[in-house]
Design an enzyme around this catalytic site. Structure first.
Site, PDB file in Angstrom:
ATOM      1  N   HIS A  61       0.395  -1.060  -0.240  1.00  0.00           N
ATOM      2  CA  HIS A  61      -0.115   0.053  -0.079  1.00  0.00           C
ATOM      3  C   HIS A  61       1.171   1.224   0.673  1.00  0.00           C
ATOM      4  O   HIS A  61       2.125   1.225   0.636  1.00  0.00           O
ATOM      5  CB  HIS A  61      -0.753   0.240   0.865  1.00  0.00           C
ATOM      6  CG  HIS A  61      -2.461  -0.340   1.392  1.00  0.00           C
ATOM      7  ND1 HIS A  61      -3.521  -0.316   1.505  1.00  0.00           N
ATOM      8  CD2 HIS A  61      -2.649  -1.688   0.703  1.00  0.00           C
ATOM      9  CE1 HIS A  61      -4.455  -1.199   1.561  1.00  0.00           C
ATOM     10  NE2 HIS A  61      -3.618  -2.495   0.761  1.00  0.00           N
ATOM     11  N   GLU A  89      -6.177  -0.322  -5.914  1.00  0.00           N
ATOM     12  CA  GLU A  89      -7.678   0.802  -5.406  1.00  0.00           C
ATOM     13  C   GLU A  89      -6.827   1.511  -5.831  1.00  0.00           C
ATOM     14  O   GLU A  89      -5.905   2.050  -5.715  1.00  0.00           O
ATOM     15  CB  GLU A  89      -7.693   0.322  -3.441  1.00  0.00           C
ATOM     16  CG  GLU A  89      -7.940  -1.131  -3.549  1.00  0.00           C
ATOM     17  CD  GLU A  89      -6.655  -1.799  -2.913  1.00  0.00           C
ATOM     18  OE1 GLU A  89      -5.695  -1.242  -2.961  1.00  0.00           O
ATOM     19  OE2 GLU A  89      -6.327  -3.443  -3.233  1.00  0.00           O
TER      20      GLU A  89
END
Length: 314
Positions: free
Chosen positions: A38, A107
């Site tokens: 991330h 994402e």
């Protein structure tokens, strides 16, 4: 017998602590470690998000037998596919073949830092094209690629494991499952037997919140994990931790506790993992919610959880 993994959750833990946790997970008896990749945490309360590939390099050097994997890396925006291949090959070489590259469509939360977030249809097209670059590079080929989304005039990998790097894909439906059939396995976050490929590894992930006080664990799970129930169409589109906070504002402690086993009850945690094993998953990665609670979880894993899972025939 399934393999059990420990999740290095970058969103909740600082980088040096992640390396220490990986070493401890190997000592505790985990078969593999999966790391999240991330740029941002899901929620401000989680408070961390170091660069996963730097952590992986340190973990590869600090461990001996622990299998490693990304769960998962997006190769379509923040990273160019040729760079993903180089990263994977390097970790594969450093770990002497212990690394599996887990890929997914990503994402907005993490990928928008490198440009506008494409529509879902376009993202899947980009992922399919990225695989046309990554797979031959990892197999030792020289790649010349001119595509719709990516250009690679010429590339080869100079350091990689002799046997290459296995590639598995995060799947959630028919389109991603069809794409995964050319790869080495699947990754899923639901214990759904249809998200597996016959004869190939299937990786699942289950969140737990272990601790001696169930009430405290429920509060911690709400504070750190309330985003999880938003489902993938929402998870893929929200842009930053503040948006996840707003979207999960009406999630209750009971909602989270219904999805995440909380507290000291061993049978409850075993039952959550067993759902994946019963669905035919060959590998199950466990997430302990709360960055400051990893040592107690790993000690409990060594003394109680892993022996119970293996005695259970999982």
């Amino acid at each position: 017998m399934a393999n059990f993994g420990y999740t290095l959750m970058c969103e909740q833990t600082a980088p040096c602590d992640l390396v220490d946790d990986a070493v401890r997970a190997e000592e505790a008896g985990y078969d593999f470690a999966a790391i999240s990749d991330h740029y941002n945490p899901w929620l401000v309360e989680q408070g961390h998000s170091p660069f996963a590939w730097s952590v992986l390099g340190a973990v590869a050097y600090a461990t001996q037998n622990l299998e490693l994997m990304t769960m998962v890396t997006c190769p379509i925006r923040r990273y160019h596919p040729a760079v993903v291949a180089q990263q994977a090959a390097t970790i594969g070489a450093m770990s002497q073949g212990r690394f599996t590259l887990g890929l997914g469509a990503g994402e907005n939360l993490n990928e928008h830092i490198a440009g506008a977030w494409p529509h879902r249809t376009q993202r899947h097209e980009m992922l399919a094209e990225a695989l046309e670059i990554i797979r031959p590079l990892l197999a030792g080929e020289t790649v010349h690629h001119g595509g719709t989304y990516f250009d690679v005039p010429e590339a080869r990998l100079w350091d990689r494991p002799d046997d290459g790097v296995p590639v598995v894909l995060a799947v959630s439906g028919e389109d991603s499952l069809a794409l995964s059939k050319k790869l080495d396995g699947t990754v899923a976050v639901a214990p759904d037997a249809s998200l597996r490929l016959p004869g190939k590894p299937a990786y699942g992930q289950v969140a737990l919140c272990y601790g001696p006080d169930e009430s405290e664990c429920r509060k911690r799970a709400l504070d750190q994990w309330r985003w999880f129930g938003l489902q993938w169409p929402v998870l893929a589109e929200l842009p930053d931790p503040r948006a996840f906070d707003a979207a999960s504002a009406f999630v209750t402690e009971d909602d989270v506790a219904a999805a995440v086993p909380c507290g000291p009850d061993l049978d409850r945690h075993v039952a959550a993992v067993r759902k994946y094993v019963d669905a035919g998953f060959t590998h199950v990665a466990l997430v302990q919610i709360g960055g400051g609670h990893q040592e107690e979880f790993l000690a409990w894993s060594q003394s109680e959880l892993l022996p119970a899972l293996r005695a259970d025939g999982a």
